[in-house]
Enzyme design. Sequence first.
Site, mmCIF file in Angstrom:
data_model
loop_
_atom_site.group_PDB
_atom_site.id
_atom_site.type_symbol
_atom_site.label_atom_id
_atom_site.label_comp_id
_atom_site.label_asym_id
_atom_site.label_seq_id
_atom_site.Cartn_x
_atom_site.Cartn_y
_atom_site.Cartn_z
ATOM 1 N N ALA A 33 0.818 -1.222 0.000
ATOM 2 C CA ALA A 33 0.000 0.000 0.000
ATOM 3 C C ALA A 33 0.850 1.270 0.000
ATOM 4 O O ALA A 33 0.362 2.346 -0.332
ATOM 5 C CB ALA A 33 -0.911 0.000 1.224
ATOM 6 N N ARG A 49 -16.860 -7.373 24.408
ATOM 7 C CA ARG A 49 -16.362 -8.405 23.487
ATOM 8 C C ARG A 49 -15.365 -7.786 22.498
ATOM 9 O O ARG A 49 -14.316 -8.343 22.199
ATOM 10 C CB ARG A 49 -17.544 -9.036 22.735
ATOM 11 N N LYS A 105 -23.871 -6.668 0.824
ATOM 12 C CA LYS A 105 -24.474 -6.883 -0.499
ATOM 13 C C LYS A 105 -25.919 -6.417 -0.555
ATOM 14 O O LYS A 105 -26.377 -5.878 -1.559
ATOM 15 C CB LYS A 105 -24.365 -8.357 -0.887
ATOM 16 N N GLY A 134 -17.338 -13.506 -1.165
ATOM 17 C CA GLY A 134 -16.353 -13.487 -0.079
ATOM 18 C C GLY A 134 -14.939 -13.207 -0.542
ATOM 19 O O GLY A 134 -14.623 -12.118 -1.022
ATOM 20 N N GLU A 190 -27.717 -20.239 8.868
ATOM 21 C CA GLU A 190 -28.177 -19.354 9.940
ATOM 22 C C GLU A 190 -29.429 -19.944 10.598
ATOM 23 O O GLU A 190 -30.141 -20.738 9.975
ATOM 24 C CB GLU A 190 -28.587 -17.998 9.344
ATOM 25 N N LYS A 205 -26.107 -10.534 -4.769
ATOM 26 C CA LYS A 205 -24.745 -10.602 -5.320
ATOM 27 C C LYS A 205 -24.755 -10.530 -6.846
ATOM 28 O O LYS A 205 -23.932 -9.832 -7.449
ATOM 29 C CB LYS A 205 -24.058 -11.884 -4.836
HETATM 30 N N1 HSE Z 1 -24.665 -16.516 3.723
HETATM 31 C C1 HSE Z 1 -23.761 -16.419 2.619
HETATM 32 C C2 HSE Z 1 -23.480 -17.799 2.054
HETATM 33 C C3 HSE Z 1 -22.442 -15.798 2.954
HETATM 34 O O1 HSE Z 1 -24.004 -18.799 2.544
HETATM 35 O O2 HSE Z 1 -22.738 -17.868 1.091
HETATM 36 C C4 HSE Z 1 -22.508 -14.317 3.063
HETATM 37 O O3 HSE Z 1 -23.014 -13.748 1.904
#
Ligand code: HSE
Length: 440
Positions: A33, A49, A105, A134, A190, A205
């Site tokens: 950089a 935390r 996103k 990612g 989740e 995305k």
């Molecule tokens: N929840 C997403 C996935 C990751 O399962 O790919 C974050 O966008």
Amino acid sequence: MKPIQVGLLGIGVVGTGTFNVLKRNQPEIQRRAGRGIEITMVADLDSERARAIVGEGVAVVNDARAVLANPDIDIVIELIGGYGIAKTLVLEAIAAGKHVVTANKALLAVHGTEIFAAASAKGVIVAFEAAVAGGIPIIKALREGLTANRIEWIAGIINGTTNFILSEMRSKGLDFADVLKEAQRLGYAEADPTFDIEGVDAGHKVTIMSAIAYGIPVQFDKAYVEGITKLSAQDIRYAEQLGYRIKLLGIAKRRPEGIELRVHPSLVPSKRLIANVEGAMNAVVVQGDAVGTTLYYGKGAGSEPTASAVIADLVDVTRLHTADPAQRVPHLAFQPNAMSDLPILPISEVVTSYYLRLRVADQAGVLAKVTGILAEADISIDAVLQREADEVDSDSASQTDLIILTHDCQEARMDAALARMQALPTVLQTIVRIRKEELA
Ligand code: HSE
């Protein structure tokens, strides 16, 4: 030169990875950089935390606005997520003259136009490599590496949760609901997996990718989004027998009339590399007129893979923030005054091929009636498979499954043909229709 100072909003999984990788690789990053990059302030509602993660020497606050008000902070990383407070804070950060790096996103796919306009007016950068796939540098590839090309289409496995579920369904022959429960138990999905399994996350995305690929505004509201909740292990099995795997694809495709922007389960030939992307991995195929087909593969989520993308943006901003804004790479790859108004096509105008499964009475003439309807609709058949009664998941030997693969046709035409087939008294259940992409 003094390190550039960064404020971090939200130190969860990705924030922790970003903090740790930045610290661990600081000498390398600094050499790249041209100066150090340091997170000097962190805002998180759970400041105890946060303090435990960052240790001493970093200011920890629970009010994000304290970060925005700090004149020493040049870059704000937003890792809060969602469209609510995250949107307000990103717009406030821009108004305060801060550059923004975000993995959000949902925010960009829905409110990107407003956010990029605000950033351009203020002469600041909004960087978002981590928002799509990612750790895979797909934004950089589309925006810069492939800038010579007319992008013809993009097809991506851009949601790891659903790819994990589909991989498990295929390899273990299990149904969706059972695998989802297992994925939640293992922490892959989740507690509320709606955005993943209904295709919304992938929709966000692919919307962002479509904007960069075609120089159109982000228009998530016009994307067609269908998830994987209705897929059965049986269709995955039949598809495999025909030489295909079923993947949740995000597709953006240029047609003369407009852009197809869609997320849905798709049959993909098993011999394609992308069909063999298993588990929680992501992959994106991009077809450019000059380069041909390119494939990008890697981890689409997780602490350090996503941090890799966040830090790449930090380095970009550090290198470019003193440059004349007009000389920077435009947010959406195309100059803001050169955006296209090519429309997003409704799903009824999409052109693709199909897998159909019909549970029918095993009687003379049934196949002829079904294929007759397709012929009258000018839909060409590619392959037909009829399962023997004992292979069909049914108590009755008088029923059978007809599986038909078609060539390309417009979705509206297929809808009309499906309605006619469904009305046949010998078609005993709701017809399964799954789109098919050859990706040739
Ligand atoms: N929840 C997403 C996935 C990751 O399962 O790919 C974050 O966008």
